[in-house]
Design a protein around this motif. Structure first.
Motif, short mmCIF file in Angstrom:
data_model
loop_
_atom_site.label_atom_id
_atom_site.label_comp_id
_atom_site.label_asym_id
_atom_site.label_seq_id
_atom_site.Cartn_x
_atom_site.Cartn_y
_atom_site.Cartn_z
N GLY A 53 0.80 -1.22 0.00
CA GLY A 53 0.00 0.00 0.00
C GLY A 53 0.83 1.27 0.00
N LEU A 54 0.54 2.13 -0.94
CA LEU A 54 1.28 3.40 -1.05
C LEU A 54 0.46 4.53 -0.46
N ALA A 55 1.17 5.50 0.09
CA ALA A 55 0.50 6.73 0.54
C ALA A 55 0.62 7.75 -0.59
N ARG A 56 -0.40 8.55 -0.75
CA ARG A 56 -0.35 9.57 -1.81
C ARG A 56 0.78 10.55 -1.53
N GLU A 57 1.46 10.94 -2.59
CA GLU A 57 2.62 11.82 -2.41
C GLU A 57 2.28 13.27 -2.69
N SER A 58 1.00 13.55 -2.89
CA SER A 58 0.59 14.94 -3.06
C SER A 58 -0.58 15.21 -2.12
N GLY A 59 -0.82 16.47 -1.86
CA GLY A 59 -1.91 16.84 -0.95
C GLY A 59 -1.45 16.78 0.49
N ASP A 60 -2.40 16.80 1.40
CA ASP A 60 -2.08 16.81 2.83
C ASP A 60 -1.43 15.48 3.22
N ALA A 61 -0.23 15.57 3.77
CA ALA A 61 0.54 14.34 4.04
C ALA A 61 -0.11 13.50 5.14
N ALA A 62 -0.61 14.16 6.19
CA ALA A 62 -1.23 13.39 7.28
C ALA A 62 -2.48 12.68 6.78
N VAL A 63 -3.23 13.35 5.95
CA VAL A 63 -4.43 12.72 5.38
C VAL A 63 -4.02 11.53 4.50
N ALA A 64 -2.92 11.68 3.81
CA ALA A 64 -2.43 10.56 2.97
C ALA A 64 -2.13 9.34 3.84
N LEU A 65 -1.57 9.57 5.02
CA LEU A 65 -1.27 8.44 5.92
C LEU A 65 -2.56 7.81 6.44
N VAL A 66 -3.55 8.65 6.72
CA VAL A 66 -4.85 8.12 7.16
C VAL A 66 -5.43 7.24 6.07
N ARG A 67 -5.42 7.75 4.85
CA ARG A 67 -6.02 6.99 3.75
C ARG A 67 -5.29 5.67 3.52
N ARG A 68 -3.98 5.73 3.63
CA ARG A 68 -3.22 4.49 3.41
C ARG A 68 -3.62 3.45 4.45
N HIS A 69 -3.70 3.88 5.70
CA HIS A 69 -4.03 2.91 6.74
C HIS A 69 -5.44 2.35 6.55
N LEU A 70 -6.36 3.22 6.23
CA LEU A 70 -7.75 2.76 6.15
C LEU A 70 -8.05 1.97 4.88
N SER A 71 -7.10 1.94 3.96
CA SER A 71 -7.34 1.13 2.76
C SER A 71 -6.36 -0.03 2.69
N ARG A 72 -5.87 -0.45 3.83
CA ARG A 72 -4.93 -1.57 3.84
C ARG A 72 -5.58 -2.84 3.31
N MET A 73 -4.73 -3.76 2.90
CA MET A 73 -5.25 -5.05 2.48
C MET A 73 -5.82 -5.78 3.71
N PRO A 74 -6.77 -6.69 3.49
CA PRO A 74 -7.34 -7.41 4.63
C PRO A 74 -6.26 -8.11 5.46
N CYS A 75 -6.41 -7.99 6.76
CA CYS A 75 -5.41 -8.51 7.69
C CYS A 75 -6.14 -9.00 8.93
N SER A 76 -5.60 -10.02 9.55
CA SER A 76 -6.25 -10.60 10.73
C SER A 76 -6.32 -9.62 11.89
N THR A 77 -5.47 -8.62 11.88
CA THR A 77 -5.46 -7.69 13.02
C THR A 77 -6.40 -6.50 12.80
N LEU A 78 -7.03 -6.45 11.66
CA LEU A 78 -8.01 -5.39 11.39
C LEU A 78 -9.36 -6.05 11.19
N HIS A 79 -10.40 -5.25 11.09
CA HIS A 79 -11.72 -5.85 10.93
C HIS A 79 -12.19 -5.77 9.49
N TRP A 80 -12.63 -6.91 8.99
CA TRP A 80 -13.20 -6.97 7.65
C TRP A 80 -14.48 -7.77 7.72
N ALA A 81 -15.47 -7.27 7.04
CA ALA A 81 -16.75 -7.97 7.05
C ALA A 81 -16.68 -9.20 6.14
N GLY A 82 -17.43 -10.21 6.51
CA GLY A 82 -17.61 -11.39 5.66
C GLY A 82 -16.31 -12.10 5.34
#
Lengths: 377, 404
Positions: free
Chosen positions: A272-301
């Motif tokens: 997962g890449l973080a966007r390199e333009s725009g607000d950097a902190a927001v880019a980190l938020v987006r990267r984290h919230l769009s991570r690939m499914p992982c056992s330590t995060l919650h995914w439906a179904g």
């Protein structure tokens, strides 16, 4: 290794040296840079913040000091936490200046509390992230936490986390992630071109050295010619938290090639890449919230299992090997459904206890992995 | 031996009706939801959904010593022995319901999971959602390492506000704010009464033991938000007060007063209590039973008030908070020592106990850490427990003798 363009052999040798003396590598970096290092617990932390503050993020997987005397922690904790506590309380990580601990699981989340209560005097930051990006208010909450993390990093380092520094750190981390993705592509396209031991060393090194150095190491191995390639006896996909040295050696010994992975210390950490333009902190938020499914995060179904088997198919694996860390509840919770799906799909599947540093376990592991590789030949 | 509390029989009847309600829900045109013990059940009562608690089922199986067999059934399905025993019992009862003393649980229409008690339940409920192919509503309540973060408060409140719409969609009903407020008021009242019940144990001798409380907490876990729970705890409080007025103790003579930390060892509740009672020791309080005294403030925004209350529950708070609470409990109940149950099934409760115990000991509060498991009787070393507890009691008596 200081060269910007190391050879593949140099890169692998350096990864081995870092594995053998991780604290030495950190001390060396500190001596050269005159800056601080932050010990991070796995799995997900916005390390770019630490890099932007001029610090070195060092992720502890608990297997850095296999000989460390056991710490006084309950026996029902996983080897990651037990190993981290053993090395911290045993004074092996004196080169670390501060600690950052994400809310990966109950044990890791509690680690920050136990460290504090046990008298750990170095600064500590617990980063509690939202379990899912689908929840209302999750982005705003995570943005607040990331900003608080940046404030803490500034205090620890004495350096401002400027927008420019953060953009630079994001770019360097992205480059490292791209290089790791290229390594994975190469492993899928040319099975056996990178051995399991090399893969494990390289995946681990990224937790211990600066991103730029690690990218250069990965690039060198990817650029290596294919003359040494051999036809593998099996094309194995690795699932689980990490491939410790013993299991990697067992796979190589059995003539298997790792062609894909879903490892915590592997694909999940680097993906997962973080966007390199725009607000950097927001880019980190987006990267984290769009991570690939992982056992330590919650995914439906079935999202995680679908994603896992999608990647098994995409990399052409003919076997699925689940590397278990005992007492890892997030991973153990998914295991029955992963096994069931593998059975449905007719994919040979084996779950092995692959805790690092278990005395006498390597021989038995090698036998089990060997038998697994021979299946269906 | 003193007489059993009259409320115990009433509680058994209430709990029986609670379990039956789940099985009868379909006939009554009601939906069934599984929920975690830290989930805001008040919302479900508002829309007439029957709440079913797999954790409570785990405790019931533990008391009946059916936990080991059910855990084994889950292990045969591929669930590792290191997983929480409640989780394994729940899965075991799905393939071997005959081994459960209540025949397992009725299938759910949907699931509500709150991670304020642990993150284990998230994985557990994800598996349930896959198995039953039903919706899962997750409530994510960030762990509080120190003071509450305003952003965390806003995040949890946003989820609680949205829960109303989620439940309206899942049940096909318009959101009944009046019934929701009524359920929240019942919940608040039941919790206040439960706290009063626990506080009666400040008396010497204490009118009930913590082992009694562990059993009597059933309705506050599973039925808070109902008029039945309020009536039950009012009656229990009155009974306890009557005992106090007669100076009747749960253990007589009561020489040593202990506080218990962590979930009980359900399968050893009676033997441990009897062992202690024979030696003049009473468990007068427990951090676990106290967890259900946390309640929402009255507010025009009931959902927000509940969000704040559920986010600050015991297991969602750091060790510093827990240490302060234990010290308060020890002080308010004039306890002589603390028994820490290092519960292999509950990592968040257990990891950190050694540190809390060390700090209490440094201040002269005797503590012992005992390893066990709340519901899997295969993970309990009876002889070791007895020997260590006996030595602990002797030490306390020796110390007390010196002080007295």
């Amino acid at each position: 290794m200081t060269a910007t363009h190391p050879s593949a052999d140099e890169a692998i040798r350096y990864a081995g040296a870092v594995r053998d003396d991780p604290a030495g590598a950190v001390r060396h970096w500190k001596a050269l840079s005159g800056r601080k290092a932050v010990g991070c617990f796995p799995l997900y932390l916005p390390e770019e913040i630490l890099c932007a503050a001029g610090m070195l993020p060092v992720t502890l997987w608990g297997d850095e000091f296999p000989g460390a005397p056991p710490a006084n922690v309950p026996p029902f904790l996983c080897s990651v936490v037990r190993g981290a506590f053993a090395s911290i309380r045993g004074g092996r990580w004196d080169a670390i200046d501060a600690w950052a601990v994400p809310s990966t699981c109950d044990s890791i989340q509690n680690s920050v509390e136990v460290l504090k209560a046990g008298g750990e005097g170095r600064p500590l930051f617990p980063l509690v992230f939202p379990l899912s990006g689908d929840l209302p208010g999750a982005p705003e909450y995570l943005l607040d936490r990331i900003e608080a993390f940046a404030g803490w990093a500034e205090e620890v380092s004495g350096r401002a986390v400027s927008e420019g520094a953060l953009e630079k750190a994001i770019a360097a981390s992205n480059e490292d992630r791209r290089a790791f993705a290229r390594l994975e592509e190469r492993m899928a396209e040319s099975p056996g071109s990178v051995t399991a031991v090399e893969f494990a060393l390289l995946a681990r090194a990224g937790s211990l050295v600066p991103k730029e150095t690690h990218s250069a190491m990965l690039r060198a191995v990817v650029a290596r010619g294919g003359s040494g390639e051999r036809r593998p006896r099996a094309r194995v996909f690795l699932a689980g938290m990490m491939a410790a040295d013993g299991v990697a050696a067992a796979l190589d010994g059995a003539g298997a090639a790792v062609v894909g992975n879903d490892l915590g210390r592997g694909r999940r950490y680097y993906e997962g890449l973080a966007r390199e333009s725009g607000d950097a902190a927001v880019a980190l938020v987006r990267r984290h919230l769009s991570r690939m499914p992982c056992s330590t995060l919650h995914w439906a179904g079935d999202a995680r299992i679908d994603s896992l088997f999608g990647r098994v198919a995409a990399c052409g694996a003919d076997r699925l090997l689940l590397l278990r860390i005992r007492q890892c509840e997030p991973e153990a919770g998914d295991e029955p459904d992963i096994a069931a799906r593998a059975r449905e799909r007719g994919i040979p599947f084996l779950a092995v206890d692959a805790d690092p540093g278990t005395r006498g376990a390597d021989a038995s592991l090698a036998v089990r992995v060997g038998a697994f590789v021979e299946m269906g030949e | 031996m003193r007489e059993r509390l009259g409320a115990t029989a009433l509680m058994k009847e209430l709990m029986l009706r609670h379990f039956q309600a789940g099985w009868l829900a379909r006939e009554q045109g009601r939906k069934v939801a599984y929920l975690t013990s830290g989930a805001p059940v008040e919302f479900l009562h508002a829309v007439g959904v029957v709440p079913v608690y797999p954790e409570n089922h785990g405790a019931v199986c533990g008391v009946a010593r059916a936990g080991g067999a059910l855990c084994r059934a889950a292990e045969e399905r591929g669930y590792r022995r290191e997983l929480c025993s409640y989780w394994r019992i729940d899965w075991g009862a799905r393939t071997a319901p005959d081994k459960s003393p209540i025949g397992g649980l009725p299938p759910p229409d949907f699931l509500v999971c709150a991670n304020n008690i642990c993150r284990t339940v998230v994985k557990w409920y994800e598996g349930l959602a896959r198995f039953y192919r039903v919706p899962l509503v997750l409530l994510d309540m960030p762990f509080r390492h120190g003071d509450e973060e305003p952003a965390a408060r806003a995040y949890v409140r946003a989820q609680f506000h949205e829960l109303r719409g989620d439940l309206a969609r899942l049940t096909g009903k318009a959101w009944p704010e009046d019934r929701f407020r009524e359920a929240a008021a019942f919940s608040r009242e039941a919790s206040a009464l439960w706290e009063e019940c626990l506080a009666e144990n400040a008396a010497r001798p204490s009118p009930a033991s913590a082992a009694d409380h562990f059993i009597l907490m059933g309705p506050i876990v599973t039925m808070r938000g109902t008029a039945e729970a309020v009536a039950f705890y009012r009656a229990l409080r009155d009974e306890l007060r009557a005992r106090v007025s007669r100076a009747e103790g749960a253990v007589e003579p009561e020489r040593i007063r202990l506080v218990w930390d962590n979930l009980p060892v359900w399968h050893q509740l009676k033997p441990i209590s009897a062992f202690l009672a024979e030696r003049g020791a009473a468990l007068v309080g427990a951090t676990y039973t106290r967890a259900w005294t946390e309640r929402a403030d009255t507010s025009d925004d009931e959902a927000a008030a509940l969000a704040d209350a559920y986010a600050r529950v015991w297991l969602n708070s750091g060790i510093g908070h827990r240490e302060r609470v234990i010290r308060n409990v020890v002080g308010s109940l004039s306890a002589d020592g603390v028994v820490f149950h290092s519960n292999r099934s509950c990592k968040p409760y257990s990891f950190g106990q050694e540190e809390i115990a060390a700090r209490l000991k440094a201040d002269g509060i005797p503590c012992i850490v005992m390893e066990g498991d709340m519901a899997d009787e295969r993970d309990f070393a009876d002889a070791g427990w007895r020997t260590r507890l006996e030595a602990f009691l002797e030490t306390i008596e020796g110390e007390g003798g010196k002080k007295r």
